[in-house]
Write a protein that holds these residues in place. Sequence first.
Motif, mmCIF file in Angstrom:
data_model
loop_
_atom_site.group_PDB
_atom_site.id
_atom_site.type_symbol
_atom_site.label_atom_id
_atom_site.label_comp_id
_atom_site.label_asym_id
_atom_site.label_seq_id
_atom_site.Cartn_x
_atom_site.Cartn_y
_atom_site.Cartn_z
ATOM 1 N N LEU A 132 -5.686 22.541 61.970
ATOM 2 C CA LEU A 132 -5.026 21.759 60.920
ATOM 3 C C LEU A 132 -4.739 22.622 59.688
ATOM 4 C CD1 LEU A 132 -6.920 18.337 61.124
ATOM 5 C CD2 LEU A 132 -4.540 18.804 61.740
ATOM 6 N N LEU A 133 -5.669 23.523 59.353
ATOM 7 C CA LEU A 133 -5.417 24.442 58.239
ATOM 8 C C LEU A 133 -4.171 25.288 58.518
ATOM 9 C CD1 LEU A 133 -9.032 25.754 57.450
ATOM 10 C CD2 LEU A 133 -7.691 24.139 56.085
ATOM 11 N N LEU A 134 -4.063 25.741 59.762
ATOM 12 C CA LEU A 134 -2.905 26.547 60.158
ATOM 13 C C LEU A 134 -1.620 25.738 60.082
ATOM 14 C CD1 LEU A 134 -1.569 29.048 61.383
ATOM 15 C CD2 LEU A 134 -2.289 28.241 63.634
ATOM 16 N N VAL A 135 -1.656 24.521 60.608
ATOM 17 C CA VAL A 135 -0.456 23.673 60.615
ATOM 18 C C VAL A 135 -0.028 23.333 59.188
ATOM 19 C CG1 VAL A 135 0.422 21.388 61.242
ATOM 20 C CG2 VAL A 135 -0.885 22.726 62.908
ATOM 21 N N ILE A 136 -0.982 23.008 58.336
ATOM 22 C CA ILE A 136 -0.655 22.673 56.943
ATOM 23 C C ILE A 136 -0.046 23.882 56.230
ATOM 24 C CG2 ILE A 136 -1.648 22.122 54.680
ATOM 25 C CD1 ILE A 136 -3.701 20.373 56.197
ATOM 26 N N GLY A 137 -0.714 25.029 56.337
ATOM 27 C CA GLY A 137 -0.226 26.223 55.659
ATOM 28 C C GLY A 137 1.147 26.656 56.140
ATOM 29 N N ALA A 138 1.315 26.725 57.463
ATOM 30 C CA ALA A 138 2.614 27.139 58.011
ATOM 31 C C ALA A 138 3.685 26.086 57.758
ATOM 32 C CB ALA A 138 2.476 27.407 59.508
ATOM 33 N N GLY A 139 3.292 24.807 57.843
ATOM 34 C CA GLY A 139 4.268 23.732 57.635
ATOM 35 C C GLY A 139 4.825 23.724 56.217
ATOM 36 N N ILE A 140 3.972 23.907 55.224
ATOM 37 C CA ILE A 140 4.454 23.943 53.843
ATOM 38 C C ILE A 140 5.296 25.203 53.611
ATOM 39 C CG2 ILE A 140 3.707 24.232 51.434
ATOM 40 C CD1 ILE A 140 1.524 22.219 51.983
ATOM 41 N N GLY A 141 4.939 26.310 54.263
ATOM 42 C CA GLY A 141 5.757 27.515 54.177
ATOM 43 C C GLY A 141 7.170 27.269 54.705
ATOM 44 N N ILE A 142 7.263 26.535 55.814
ATOM 45 C CA ILE A 142 8.574 26.202 56.385
ATOM 46 C C ILE A 142 9.360 25.315 55.433
ATOM 47 C CG2 ILE A 142 9.729 24.917 58.224
ATOM 48 C CD1 ILE A 142 7.501 25.853 60.105
ATOM 49 N N LEU A 143 8.700 24.297 54.885
ATOM 50 C CA LEU A 143 9.378 23.377 53.969
ATOM 51 C C LEU A 143 9.920 24.109 52.741
ATOM 52 C CD1 LEU A 143 7.016 20.257 54.058
ATOM 53 C CD2 LEU A 143 9.311 20.449 55.035
ATOM 54 N N LEU A 144 9.141 25.019 52.202
ATOM 55 C CA LEU A 144 9.597 25.764 51.030
ATOM 56 C C LEU A 144 10.813 26.617 51.355
ATOM 57 C CD1 LEU A 144 6.202 26.924 49.483
ATOM 58 C CD2 LEU A 144 7.787 25.258 48.529
ATOM 59 N N ASN A 145 10.812 27.254 52.519
ATOM 60 C CA ASN A 145 11.913 28.147 52.862
ATOM 61 C C ASN A 145 13.160 27.422 53.347
ATOM 62 O OD1 ASN A 145 10.533 30.389 52.100
ATOM 63 N ND2 ASN A 145 10.815 31.499 54.009
ATOM 64 N N LEU A 146 13.037 26.106 53.595
ATOM 65 C CA LEU A 146 14.234 25.343 53.945
ATOM 66 C C LEU A 146 15.202 25.267 52.777
ATOM 67 C CD1 LEU A 146 12.856 22.361 56.070
ATOM 68 C CD2 LEU A 146 14.146 24.346 56.862
ATOM 69 N N PHE A 147 14.697 25.542 51.575
ATOM 70 C CA PHE A 147 15.541 25.468 50.380
ATOM 71 C C PHE A 147 16.113 26.835 49.987
ATOM 72 C CE2 PHE A 147 12.578 21.895 50.122
ATOM 73 C CZ PHE A 147 13.473 20.843 49.959
ATOM 74 N N LEU A 148 15.936 27.840 50.858
ATOM 75 C CA LEU A 148 16.540 29.138 50.572
ATOM 76 C C LEU A 148 18.065 29.017 50.619
ATOM 77 C CD1 LEU A 148 14.329 31.621 52.636
ATOM 78 C CD2 LEU A 148 14.573 31.558 50.154
ATOM 79 N N PRO A 149 18.781 29.520 49.610
ATOM 80 C CA PRO A 149 20.249 29.437 49.632
ATOM 81 C C PRO A 149 20.840 30.359 50.686
ATOM 82 C CG PRO A 149 19.516 30.783 47.798
ATOM 83 C CD PRO A 149 18.272 30.188 48.409
ATOM 84 N N VAL A 150 21.945 29.937 51.282
ATOM 85 C CA VAL A 150 22.612 30.756 52.294
ATOM 86 C C VAL A 150 23.243 31.985 51.649
ATOM 87 C CG1 VAL A 150 24.473 30.797 53.994
ATOM 88 C CG2 VAL A 150 22.991 28.785 53.812
ATOM 89 N N GLY A 151 23.834 31.826 50.470
ATOM 90 C CA GLY A 151 24.395 32.965 49.758
ATOM 91 C C GLY A 151 25.819 33.306 50.142
ATOM 92 N N LEU A 152 26.606 32.298 50.537
ATOM 93 C CA LEU A 152 27.991 32.566 50.944
ATOM 94 C C LEU A 152 28.843 33.065 49.783
ATOM 95 C CD1 LEU A 152 28.858 29.656 53.424
ATOM 96 C CD2 LEU A 152 28.154 32.002 53.911
ATOM 97 N N HIS A 153 28.585 32.546 48.582
ATOM 98 C CA HIS A 153 29.384 32.974 47.428
ATOM 99 C C HIS A 153 29.241 34.474 47.195
ATOM 100 C CE1 HIS A 153 31.307 32.882 43.499
ATOM 101 N NE2 HIS A 153 30.252 33.521 43.003
#
Length: 332
Positions: A132-153
């Motif tokens: 569960l510690l692994l799932v929580i840590g990795a899951g929040i890491g994924i959620l944070l990086n979902l907001f990375l901009p693509v950078g097309l501009h």
Amino acid sequence: MRLKTLLKSAGIKAVKAAAGACAAIALALALGLQYPTAAGIITLLSLQETKRETLITAGRRIPIFLAATAIAFFSFQLLGYTVAALGVYLLVFVTLCHTVSAAADIAMCSVLVTHYWVERSTAPGLIVNELLLLVIGAGIGILLNLFLPVGLHAIRKAQGEIDSAICRALDQIADSIQGHTVTHLPQFLELERLLEQARAQANRAADNALTLDLNYYREYIDMRMNQFLVLQRIQIGLLRLGGAPSQAEPIAVFLHRISSTFGESNNAAALLDDANRIRAEFRASELPRTREEFEDRAALLHIFNELEHFLLLKSTFAQSLTPEQRARYWNE
């Protein structure tokens, strides 16, 4: 300006990392898990430069953790919860991780395994706690990086800068053929920097756009990089050109025409037709009368051949595009 941008980027990454780690620890505490701070550390280790890297890393870590748990279980059962048993676990697990190219997971999984060693237990409840510690840590890491901009501009801006730099190089080559006033092209250093930067941006964008196919940008930059290599070879030909035979003027005019019509959506078909006409005129001209004229004609022919290759690279790229890519990127 670049330092300010780097500091801003570093600040954003620091805030994201700190917020994510704290959120993971808070969630682990709320669930009553043991060693909740480990969830925060896993979040920090899960943050990658792109969304694709983050998902790949997170997806790999669960089976790696289960393998670490299995190795630790047998090691502790055979040798007890001793330093020697921990050493055997590390020997086997580190070897396994390097074998399957998962060296980045050694520290994270080993931190979780040390909890078994400290508790002197590999009971199912403790294994679930670590999972569960692994799932929580990795899951929040994924959620944070979902907001990375693509950078097309940034990529589109880089494309424009690269195309403008190539146009300037073409005009300068034309001026050199006509007037012999330029023997080097200093903007090549800047063009090379722009190409390398754009390539990195295109790769990052493709890895951040999980639902979009952005390989077009990678292939476009690769095509421009190959054209840049052609321009470097043309520069070598310029250094060998000592005079201005009669064929120099039409080739110089042709170079200016390429520059004036240069653009992302130009498939180079009309320019290749012009190149065929110029080549026919080249062949129909009188033979050189002196050694110097022969050498200049040879150097000029080398430049023209490379220029034709330059256009063929764009033509090949245009022909490789799918109808969907033409509609999306060239508005056809």
